[in-house]
Design an enzyme around this catalytic site. Structure first.
Site, mmCIF file in Angstrom:
data_model
loop_
_atom_site.group_PDB
_atom_site.id
_atom_site.type_symbol
_atom_site.label_atom_id
_atom_site.label_comp_id
_atom_site.label_asym_id
_atom_site.label_seq_id
_atom_site.Cartn_x
_atom_site.Cartn_y
_atom_site.Cartn_z
ATOM 1 N N HIS A 115 1.799 4.730 -2.990
ATOM 2 C CA HIS A 115 1.950 6.108 -2.517
ATOM 3 C C HIS A 115 3.350 6.638 -2.828
ATOM 4 C CE1 HIS A 115 -1.695 6.975 0.032
ATOM 5 N NE2 HIS A 115 -1.826 5.659 -0.101
ATOM 6 N N ILE A 133 -6.244 9.115 -0.651
ATOM 7 C CA ILE A 133 -6.475 8.896 0.772
ATOM 8 C C ILE A 133 -5.531 7.807 1.245
ATOM 9 C CG2 ILE A 133 -8.235 7.143 0.457
ATOM 10 C CD1 ILE A 133 -8.225 9.862 3.184
ATOM 11 N N HIS A 136 0.817 -1.204 0.000
ATOM 12 C CA HIS A 136 0.000 0.000 0.000
ATOM 13 C C HIS A 136 0.858 1.266 0.000
ATOM 14 C CE1 HIS A 136 -3.079 2.739 2.246
ATOM 15 N NE2 HIS A 136 -3.069 2.977 0.956
ATOM 16 N N HIS A 142 -4.395 0.870 -6.093
ATOM 17 C CA HIS A 142 -4.554 1.517 -4.792
ATOM 18 C C HIS A 142 -5.934 1.233 -4.206
ATOM 19 C CE1 HIS A 142 -5.631 4.948 -2.125
ATOM 20 N NE2 HIS A 142 -4.461 4.641 -1.605
ATOM 21 N N ASN A 201 -6.674 -0.376 -0.536
ATOM 22 C CA ASN A 201 -6.984 0.638 0.467
ATOM 23 C C ASN A 201 -8.395 0.558 1.030
ATOM 24 O OD1 ASN A 201 -6.219 3.350 1.809
ATOM 25 N ND2 ASN A 201 -8.157 3.819 0.776
#
Length: 919
Positions: free
Chosen positions: A583, A919, A578, A770, A774
């Site tokens: 990110h 997010i 993740h 993602h 997530n």
């Protein structure tokens, strides 16, 4: 395009430009503006495409000008005809303003009347033929600002009038000077008054006051231009805008800046607070890591190499346009307050009494969803009112009793006890929140890739006798050959850190391996778990194998072993799959895009929605999630060594060329190339929901990107000659990923297929990958026994001091091995926030200003085709979730797999694929 025409009703290219107004809904798929092209205009080629010549001014004006003009017989210089163009600006208001903002707003309304206003200037695509300078219009002032200052609508339209010469040419840019005290958010500008229809300028940007940023803001029209095609009148502006966004690498950044630059991760620790808060610097030869956005803050007093921290609620710097918009900020702030409250109450209780630090029964966990934290920790309303809490906290408690009550996680919605079952434990490895670590087992026993001199023998403790009885009559070799054995292997990820992790207070864990067998029903079942400790540690027995239970005692041992696997899985999921892969590794590509590609560049336009909010959420993560003593360290097993595990994965595992879904499936042995299959791949585990749905989305993205790339780059030479494109990719690799830039596996950027592959991978990671990793965090992890983020006790063995306690009360021992009340509620509150969609979310197949984001009508229609395909995929996913033959997503008590279903409502929905890592 026939499908789009059938669904949309009529060809988008045939839509009248008159149907488009500045207030037309941006999601409308029936409004499209024809490209406004001015005369005089030379035919411009991009490959084989030729733009049509269209009149610049209305025919009536041309006739009137022709009939009213008088020409001398000696052909003296003719007077130039004039015509009026109106600029209509859409400015977005803030929903809420504090007292200071309201005062400044009223002050701006007053000073606007006396000349401190908003000034616009048009710039032609052509140079002045006499001076060779930019061809500018006369300045125009925004009208009615003071009159409209009290309008409460979300969006307000303002206008300004320009008088242009008929030979002005095509307006390619517009400058905006904000002489007010306050910044404002400019959504778009439309120029009206041309026979060809409006000229659109999508802006979506904050315009700062000239008091703080004297330079004029430049906005380009929606017409895309490769660098070599940039009209002469825009070339210097294109270069200037990029130079301004790159900055000079010096100084402390202000929150209003729009400067994109790189730095290492030297701001996670705070050595000024003490040695316990110091953390290694990530990035550089010693510990390779991707680069992050530079803030320029001063160093700490204790360590000149560490950057000083900005603690919440003070904001971290990211370029102004990367910050959350108001509705997103509101959602995130509410989630943060919710997290604070959820954490506050157990902390208060812990300070009042040492009791109730652990869950004493499973019903204690159930109370968190049914009655909330107040009752659970024994704080009644009277005590709550006496607490010296901020008014906002008290107000929230009075207005919403549910604020301190957790929503029931989805894992409990269909079968409260599903998490206990072995088939559900296995199913979540292919259809849960982390379906990307399972691999085909290619040799038995499995081997480690670690250095045997440091970490002991490479061989696993797993033996054939451990699994032979679970293979339905097959031999181990036969099961391997028939590709029936799979593994989730965290041995190498954890073992190098175990001695340090287990030395931490309240942490006891293993490096795990789990073997799964593929049944004839297409489902998996776990058949063995290996628990490993370092040979240099205090335990004499460093490897242990646990197999499915045969009695009550072995059942609890098996449940504890599965919990340790889930804890390993939760750590790798959060720190590697993740955070690192979706990110941190995407941030360099975003920084380089803003630094090296103009907003006019077609590839920037393609990537733009997939970069939204990522820099902001990454900055917030550095501030309160992955920092020293932050949420991740507090709630996950590796503690202060969390980011060390992430950095080790970047150095030893991460490869950009394997991040695309097909390449990743092949790398893990979960698929093999097969030209007879629809997507050229054959899944070895056919009912693999993440891969099944993911491949639909991957190839939809790839087809859209290929259409886009081939439209602008009909030849490979155009790609190699595109200076901005090449600089973007080169800087992403050589600066943003400098520590791995010498790796031979980086893809080259020489052909259209190279570019399609690179862009598809970036868009896939930013959107679908993602989303898959997530938005299931709270639905699956919100019930801590299902997926404990940390473990506090080892699995007991006969002869251990704790074994008698385990036998006397196995449930109490099991619950004491899970996170404490404080750890669990803190974790639950945070993953609840991280799993939440905000109201302004943009999902795959959607864009801001959907009809005018590009001035290229063919591309806009191609995007609508992509949107139709995404809608078709969503219906296919719904169909699959109702298919009883797909037992990993349909059945009694089985959750449907919706994490890759593209659309979603706001909130925690366990579905929805936003365009970006937001997010």
């Amino acid at each position: 395009m026939g499908l789009a025409k059938e669904i949309m009703g009529r060809s988008l290219i045939d839509c009248s430009s008159s149907s488009l107004s500045p207030f037309a809904p941006t999601s409308s798929k029936l409004s499209l503006v024809r490209r406004p092209v001015m005369v005089p205009l030379q035919q411009k080629k991009r490959g084989l495409r030729v733009r049509p010549v269209v009149a610049a001014i209305s025919e009536d004006l041309v006739k009137k000008s022709s009939s009213s003009s008088s020409f001398a017989e000696d052909n003296e210089e003719k007077s130039t005809a004039k015509f009026t163009v109106t600029a209509r600006l859409i400015v977005r208001n803030k929903h809420k303003e504090d007292l200071k903002e309201t005062f400044v707003k009223q002050l701006d309304a007053i000073t606007d009347r006396i000349g401190r206003n908003v000034v616009l200037e048009l710039i032609s695509t052509e140079l002045d033929p006499k001076t060779k300078a930019l061809k500018r219009s006369k300045r125009a002032v925004l009208k009615d600002w003071s009159k409209k200052s009290n309008i409460k609508a979300e969006k307000v339209q303002y206008s300004a009038d320009f008088t242009l010469d008929s030979d002005f040419g095509l307006p390619g840019a517009i400058t905006v000077s904000n002489k007010h005290q306050r910044e404002f958010f400019l959504e778009s500008i439309a120029l009206e008054g041309f026979a060809s229809g409006p000229v659109h300028f999508p802006c979506n940007s904050w315009v700062q006051s000239t008091k703080h940023h004297p330079a004029k803001r430049i906005f380009f029209s929606n017409e895309p231009y490769l660098p070599s095609e940039t009209p002469p009148g825009l070339r210097s502006l294109r270069e200037r805008e990029l130079k301004d966004q790159r900055g000079d690498g010096k100084g402390v950044r202000k929150l209003s800046d729009r400067i994109y630059d790189y730095d290492i991760y030297n701001d996670l620790g705070n050595p000024d607070k003490g040695i316990d808060y110091a953390r290694p610097i990530l990035g550089g030869e010693k510990i390779p890591y991707p680069r992050r956005c530079r803030t320029g803050r001063e160093s700490t007093y204790t360590d000149s190499n560490a950057e000083s921290r900005v603690e919440k609620p003070s904001p971290m710097y990211v370029p102004r346009d990367e910050q959350f918009e108001e509705s997103k900020q509101k959602t995130f702030s509410y989630g943060r307050l919710k997290a604070v409250l959820h954490t506050l109450v157990p902390s208060l209780k812990a300070s009042i009494s040492a009791e109730n630090r652990d869950f004493s029964a499973f019903t204690d966990i159930d109370i968190l969803y049914k009655e909330g934290l107040l009752l659970k920790v024994g704080i009644q309303d009277e005590i709550w009112r006496r607490l010296p809490l901020p008014r906002v906290v008290t107000k929230f408690q009075e207005s919403s009793e549910g604020l301190l009550r957790y929503d029931t996680p989805k894992i409990l919605s269909k079968d409260k006890f599903a998490w206990l079952r072995d088939d559900e434990f296995a199913r979540q490895s292919i259809a849960g929140v982390n379906p990307v670590n399972i691999e085909l087992l290619k040799e038995f026993p499995p081997k480690s890739n670690l250095d045997p001199e440091t970490y002991g023998p490479l061989e696993s403790a797993l033996k054939e006798e451990h699994i032979l009885g679970q293979l339905h009559g097959m031999s181990v070799q036969q099961a391997l050959e028939e590709k029936k054995l799979f593994i989730v292997d965290y041995h190498d990820a954890y073992l190098p850190f175990l001695n340090r992790i287990n030395a931490l207070d309240g942490r006891n864990t293993y490096a795990t391996r789990t073997i799964f067998f593929l049944t004839s029903e297409g489902t998996l079942k776990p058949i063995a778990i290996e628990l490993s400790l370092p040979p240099s540690g205090p335990c004499k027995r460093t490897k242990r194998v646990v197999t499915p239970p045969v009695d009550a005692t072995s059942n609890w041992i098996w449940q504890l072993a599965k919990s340790h696997v889930c804890s390993n899985d939760a750590g790798v999921h959060q720190l590697v799959n993740h955070w690192l892969r979706t990110h941190a590794c995407m941030e360099p590509f975003i920084l380089a895009a803003h630094r090296q590609m103009s907003a006019m560049h077609p590839i920037f336009k393609l990537l733009d929605p997939h970069m939204r909010y990522t820099l902001e959420i990454n900055a917030l993560a550095r501030q309160s999630l992955i920092n020293a003593d932050g949420v991740i360290e507090s709630c996950f097993t590796p503690g202060r060594y969390c980011m060390d595990i992430s950095a080790a994965a970047y150095k030893n595992f991460w490869r950009f060329d394997k991040e695309g879904l097909p390449a990743d499936l092949i790398r893990r042995g979960m698929a093999v190339p097969d030209p007879t299959q629809p997507h050229g791949l054959k899944l070895l585990l056919e009912d693999y929901p993440y891969a099944q749905d993911g491949l639909l989305i991957w190839f939809a993205i790839e087809n859209w990107v290929r259409t886009y790339v081939n439209h602008y780059y009909p030849t490979s030479t155009m790609i190699t000659n595109d200076t901005e494109l090449q600089l973007w990719y080169s800087e992403s690799v050589n600066v943003g990923h400098a520590d791995l830039s010498d790796a031979e596996w980086w893809p080259k950027l020489e052909t259209s297929e190279d570019l399609v592959s690179i862009l598809t991978t970036i868009i896939w990671l930013s959107s679908a990958q993602h989303a898959a990793l997530n938005f299931g965090q709270y639905p699956y992890g919100g019930y801590v026994p299902n997926r404990p983020p940390l473990m506090r006790r080892h699995v007991p063995e006969q002869g251990d001091p704790e074994y008698e306690n385990f036998q006397a009360d196995p449930q109490k021992y099991f619950l004491s091995a899970l996170p404490s009340l404080l750890q669990a509620t803190k974790f639950m509150a945070v993953v609840d926030t991280l799993s939440t969609h905000s109201p302004d979310e943009e999902y795959l197949g959607e864009r801001q200003q959907q009809s005018i984001w590009s001035g290229d009508a063919e591309i806009v229609e191609a995007f609508f085709e992509f949107s139709v395909e995404i809608q078709r995929i969503e219906k296919e996913i719904e169909k699959r979730n109702s298919d009883p033959s797909l037992k990993n997503r349909c059945g009694a008590g089985v959750l449907p797999y919706e994490l890759l279903a593209p659309s979603s409502e706001p909130g925690v929905t366990c579905r929805g694929v936003p365009n970006s890592v937001s997010i």
